[in-house]
Design a protein around this motif. Structure first.
Motif, PDB file in Angstrom:
ATOM      1  N   ILE A 120       0.829  -1.202   0.000  1.00  0.00           N
ATOM      2  CA  ILE A 120       0.000   0.000   0.000  1.00  0.00           C
ATOM      3  C   ILE A 120       0.870   1.261   0.000  1.00  0.00           C
ATOM      4  CG2 ILE A 120      -0.249   0.209   2.528  1.00  0.00           C
ATOM      5  CD1 ILE A 120      -3.280   0.855   1.882  1.00  0.00           C
ATOM      6  N   ILE A 121       2.127   1.112   0.441  1.00  0.00           N
ATOM      7  CA  ILE A 121       3.112   2.198   0.370  1.00  0.00           C
ATOM      8  C   ILE A 121       4.382   1.629  -0.237  1.00  0.00           C
ATOM      9  CG2 ILE A 121       4.568   3.808   1.672  1.00  0.00           C
ATOM     10  CD1 ILE A 121       2.359   3.970   3.767  1.00  0.00           C
ATOM     11  N   SER A 122       4.896   2.305  -1.244  1.00  0.00           N
ATOM     12  CA  SER A 122       6.109   1.839  -1.911  1.00  0.00           C
ATOM     13  C   SER A 122       7.033   3.021  -2.194  1.00  0.00           C
ATOM     14  CB  SER A 122       5.741   1.145  -3.222  1.00  0.00           C
ATOM     15  OG  SER A 122       6.900   0.756  -3.934  1.00  0.00           O
ATOM     16  N   LEU A 123       8.271   2.927  -1.709  1.00  0.00           N
ATOM     17  CA  LEU A 123       9.302   3.913  -2.015  1.00  0.00           C
ATOM     18  C   LEU A 123      10.452   3.201  -2.706  1.00  0.00           C
ATOM     19  CD1 LEU A 123       7.949   4.801   0.905  1.00  0.00           C
ATOM     20  CD2 LEU A 123       9.710   6.558   0.815  1.00  0.00           C
ATOM     21  N   ARG A 124      10.859   3.735  -3.850  1.00  0.00           N
ATOM     22  CA  ARG A 124      11.942   3.123  -4.611  1.00  0.00           C
ATOM     23  C   ARG A 124      13.030   4.155  -4.883  1.00  0.00           C
ATOM     24  NH1 ARG A 124       7.238   1.049  -6.762  1.00  0.00           N
ATOM     25  NH2 ARG A 124       7.161   2.611  -8.411  1.00  0.00           N
ATOM     26  N   GLN A 125      14.186   3.914  -4.270  1.00  0.00           N
ATOM     27  CA  GLN A 125      15.364   4.774  -4.455  1.00  0.00           C
ATOM     28  C   GLN A 125      15.025   6.258  -4.259  1.00  0.00           C
ATOM     29  OE1 GLN A 125      18.879   4.028  -5.105  1.00  0.00           O
ATOM     30  NE2 GLN A 125      17.916   2.308  -4.033  1.00  0.00           N
ATOM     31  N   VAL A 126      14.372   6.540  -3.130  1.00  0.00           N
ATOM     32  CA  VAL A 126      13.953   7.913  -2.832  1.00  0.00           C
ATOM     33  C   VAL A 126      15.093   8.675  -2.167  1.00  0.00           C
ATOM     34  CG1 VAL A 126      12.356   9.349  -1.516  1.00  0.00           C
ATOM     35  CG2 VAL A 126      11.528   7.286  -2.685  1.00  0.00           C
ATOM     36  N   SER A 127      15.464   9.782  -2.781  1.00  0.00           N
ATOM     37  CA  SER A 127      16.527  10.640  -2.254  1.00  0.00           C
ATOM     38  C   SER A 127      16.022  12.078  -2.206  1.00  0.00           C
ATOM     39  CB  SER A 127      17.774  10.570  -3.139  1.00  0.00           C
ATOM     40  OG  SER A 127      18.304   9.265  -3.158  1.00  0.00           O
ATOM     41  N   LYS A 128      16.549  12.827  -1.255  1.00  0.00           N
ATOM     42  CA  LYS A 128      16.183  14.233  -1.124  1.00  0.00           C
ATOM     43  C   LYS A 128      17.357  15.000  -0.532  1.00  0.00           C
ATOM     44  CE  LYS A 128      14.008  18.127  -0.502  1.00  0.00           C
ATOM     45  NZ  LYS A 128      13.879  19.060  -1.626  1.00  0.00           N
ATOM     46  N   SER A 129      17.679  16.116  -1.146  1.00  0.00           N
ATOM     47  CA  SER A 129      18.756  16.967  -0.655  1.00  0.00           C
ATOM     48  C   SER A 129      18.244  18.391  -0.484  1.00  0.00           C
ATOM     49  CB  SER A 129      19.939  16.967  -1.634  1.00  0.00           C
ATOM     50  OG  SER A 129      20.504  15.676  -1.736  1.00  0.00           O
ATOM     51  N   TYR A 130      18.822  19.075   0.481  1.00  0.00           N
ATOM     52  CA  TYR A 130      18.604  20.505   0.658  1.00  0.00           C
ATOM     53  C   TYR A 130      19.935  21.183   0.375  1.00  0.00           C
ATOM     54  CZ  TYR A 130      14.200  19.253   2.920  1.00  0.00           C
ATOM     55  OH  TYR A 130      12.949  18.755   3.196  1.00  0.00           O
ATOM     56  N   GLY A 131      20.073  21.759  -0.802  1.00  0.00           N
ATOM     57  CA  GLY A 131      21.367  22.299  -1.196  1.00  0.00           C
ATOM     58  C   GLY A 131      22.370  21.166  -1.347  1.00  0.00           C
ATOM     59  N   THR A 132      23.460  21.268  -0.630  1.00  0.00           N
ATOM     60  CA  THR A 132      24.498  20.231  -0.698  1.00  0.00           C
ATOM     61  C   THR A 132      24.304  19.148   0.357  1.00  0.00           C
ATOM     62  OG1 THR A 132      25.943  21.523   0.757  1.00  0.00           O
ATOM     63  CG2 THR A 132      26.185  21.861  -1.638  1.00  0.00           C
ATOM     64  N   LYS A 133      23.322  19.329   1.225  1.00  0.00           N
ATOM     65  CA  LYS A 133      23.100  18.361   2.309  1.00  0.00           C
ATOM     66  C   LYS A 133      22.083  17.312   1.874  1.00  0.00           C
ATOM     67  CE  LYS A 133      21.581  17.886   7.109  1.00  0.00           C
ATOM     68  NZ  LYS A 133      22.597  16.895   7.423  1.00  0.00           N
ATOM     69  N   GLN A 134      22.506  16.068   1.793  1.00  0.00           N
ATOM     70  CA  GLN A 134      21.605  14.974   1.454  1.00  0.00           C
ATOM     71  C   GLN A 134      20.911  14.476   2.718  1.00  0.00           C
ATOM     72  OE1 GLN A 134      22.933  10.914   0.163  1.00  0.00           O
ATOM     73  NE2 GLN A 134      21.875  11.463  -1.733  1.00  0.00           N
ATOM     74  N   VAL A 135      19.574  14.502   2.701  1.00  0.00           N
ATOM     75  CA  VAL A 135      18.786  14.084   3.858  1.00  0.00           C
ATOM     76  C   VAL A 135      18.325  12.642   3.717  1.00  0.00           C
ATOM     77  CG1 VAL A 135      16.752  14.599   5.262  1.00  0.00           C
ATOM     78  CG2 VAL A 135      18.034  16.458   4.197  1.00  0.00           C
ATOM     79  N   LEU A 136      17.949  12.245   2.505  1.00  0.00           N
ATOM     80  CA  LEU A 136      17.602  10.860   2.204  1.00  0.00           C
ATOM     81  C   LEU A 136      18.503  10.369   1.087  1.00  0.00           C
ATOM     82  CD1 LEU A 136      13.667  10.911   2.213  1.00  0.00           C
ATOM     83  CD2 LEU A 136      15.186  10.189   4.054  1.00  0.00           C
ATOM     84  N   GLY A 137      19.045   9.175   1.255  1.00  0.00           N
ATOM     85  CA  GLY A 137      20.004   8.669   0.281  1.00  0.00           C
ATOM     86  C   GLY A 137      19.634   7.325  -0.305  1.00  0.00           C
ATOM     87  N   GLY A 138      18.532   7.275  -1.056  1.00  0.00           N
ATOM     88  CA  GLY A 138      18.148   6.039  -1.731  1.00  0.00           C
ATOM     89  C   GLY A 138      17.345   5.100  -0.862  1.00  0.00           C
ATOM     90  N   ILE A 139      16.212   5.572  -0.329  1.00  0.00           N
ATOM     91  CA  ILE A 139      15.358   4.764   0.547  1.00  0.00           C
ATOM     92  C   ILE A 139      14.493   3.822  -0.292  1.00  0.00           C
ATOM     93  CG2 ILE A 139      13.410   4.834   2.169  1.00  0.00           C
ATOM     94  CD1 ILE A 139      15.854   5.757   3.531  1.00  0.00           C
ATOM     95  N   ASP A 140      14.492   2.547   0.078  1.00  0.00           N
ATOM     96  CA  ASP A 140      13.604   1.544  -0.524  1.00  0.00           C
ATOM     97  C   ASP A 140      12.729   0.957   0.577  1.00  0.00           C
ATOM     98  OD1 ASP A 140      14.341   1.277  -3.399  1.00  0.00           O
ATOM     99  OD2 ASP A 140      16.301   0.762  -2.574  1.00  0.00           O
ATOM    100  N   LEU A 141      11.403   1.100   0.425  1.00  0.00           N
ATOM    101  CA  LEU A 141      10.477   0.550   1.413  1.00  0.00           C
ATOM    102  C   LEU A 141       9.271  -0.050   0.703  1.00  0.00           C
ATOM    103  CD1 LEU A 141      10.304   3.313   4.195  1.00  0.00           C
ATOM    104  CD2 LEU A 141      11.519   1.134   4.304  1.00  0.00           C
ATOM    105  N   SER A 142       8.761  -1.132   1.260  1.00  0.00           N
ATOM    106  CA  SER A 142       7.539  -1.746   0.749  1.00  0.00           C
ATOM    107  C   SER A 142       6.688  -2.136   1.954  1.00  0.00           C
ATOM    108  CB  SER A 142       7.883  -2.979  -0.092  1.00  0.00           C
ATOM    109  OG  SER A 142       6.723  -3.535  -0.656  1.00  0.00           O
ATOM    110  N   ILE A 143       5.518  -1.506   2.091  1.00  0.00           N
ATOM    111  CA  ILE A 143       4.686  -1.678   3.277  1.00  0.00           C
ATOM    112  C   ILE A 143       3.341  -2.264   2.865  1.00  0.00           C
ATOM    113  CG2 ILE A 143       3.517  -0.453   5.141  1.00  0.00           C
ATOM    114  CD1 ILE A 143       5.854   1.622   4.929  1.00  0.00           C
TER     115      ILE A 143
END
Length: 263
Positions: free
Chosen positions: A4-27
């Motif tokens: 019901i929830i799927s994340l595939r290689q989810v990344s997020k950065s704020y400027g040069t700061k990476q907050v998420l680095g390739g999250i994979d989840l299957s719920i």
């Protein structure tokens, strides 16, 4: 069963700061997921992406089979979100605020008013239902937020530190509510620093650190992975801290043992 929830290689950065680095989840549907990690690990960023509050991320996210980027409003109809901190319209009463929320979700008025009455009574705020919220304590505001997040009976409930400011009795009520919502088939994504609560209510625990998933499983599986029969709090410390909690406390106390240089 489809997730019901799927994340595939989810990344997020704020400027040069990476907050998420390739999250994979299957719920899977009906699971209670405890999503834990130190401050700054990326928990709230993950939650905001799932809720459609952050759109400039890399990777793919699906909620209830809907691509978050393609139809964010459809996703928001499927979820209930209870943040740790939120600005209420505190010149309104709980009845007025919750009625507004019900109208936004297009609930039938009679059904909405019945739910509002029952929930306010259950959570101990029936006497304050027509009192302006600018007089409310943090815990009272949090109770109203919790009701607003589940009022429309969503399939997926996302809780980001929902117990913040609540008294002991209210915490017990919310723990029982989570258990009963899960029995009713709801999927609950629960972020918290209260390890004892996460340990007791979660079907599966996901531990994130520095934007990456570093461990996941049932509490039994996490204990086996850690090599001993210990609490979630100790597993968390073992996996995320470079220094033992005992050593950290000892080092803090050393500050009181230092002679005053002016003496």
């Amino acid at each position: 069963m489809e997730p019901i929830i799927s994340l595939r290689q989810v990344s997020k950065s704020y400027g040069t700061k990476q907050v998420l680095g390739g999250i994979d989840l299957s719920i899977l549907p009906g699971q209670v997921i405890g999503y834990i990690g130190p401050n700054g690990a990326g928990k709230s960023t993950t939650v905001k992406i799932l809720c459609g509050l952050i759109s400039d991320f890399e990777g793919e996210v699906e909620v209830a089979g809907i691509n978050v980027r393609e139809d964010v409003l459809a996703v928001k109809r499927k979820i209930g979100y209870v943040p740790e901190l939120a600005e209420l319209y505190d010149v309104l009463t709980p009845r007025e605020f919750l009625t507004l929320m019900a109208e936004l979700y297009e609930l039938q008025e009679s059904l909405a008013q019945e739910r509002i009455h029952v929930m306010m009574q259950a959570i101990g705020l029936e006497a304050q239902i027509d009192q302006r919220m600018d007089t409310f304590s943090k815990g009272m505001r949090q109770k109203v937020l919790i009701i607003s997040g589940i009022l429309h009976n969503p399939e997926i409930i996302i809780l980001d530190e929902p117990l913040s400011g609540l008294d002991a009795n209210s915490v017990l009520i919310i723990k029982e509510l989570i258990a009963q919502l899960a029995k009713d088939g709801k999927t609950i994504f629960y972020c918290s620093h209260m390890m004892d609560v996460v340990e007791k209510v979660s079907d599966r625990i996901i531990l994130i650190n520095q934007g990456k998933v570093i461990a996941q499983g049932t509490i039994t599986e996490l204990r086996e992975q850690s090599g001993n029969n210990t609490s979630l709090e100790q597993i968390f410390s073992q996996l995320t801290s470079d220094e033992s909690m005992s050593d950290a406390a000892t080092n803090i106390l050393k500050a009181f043992q230092t002679s005053n240089p002016t003496e």
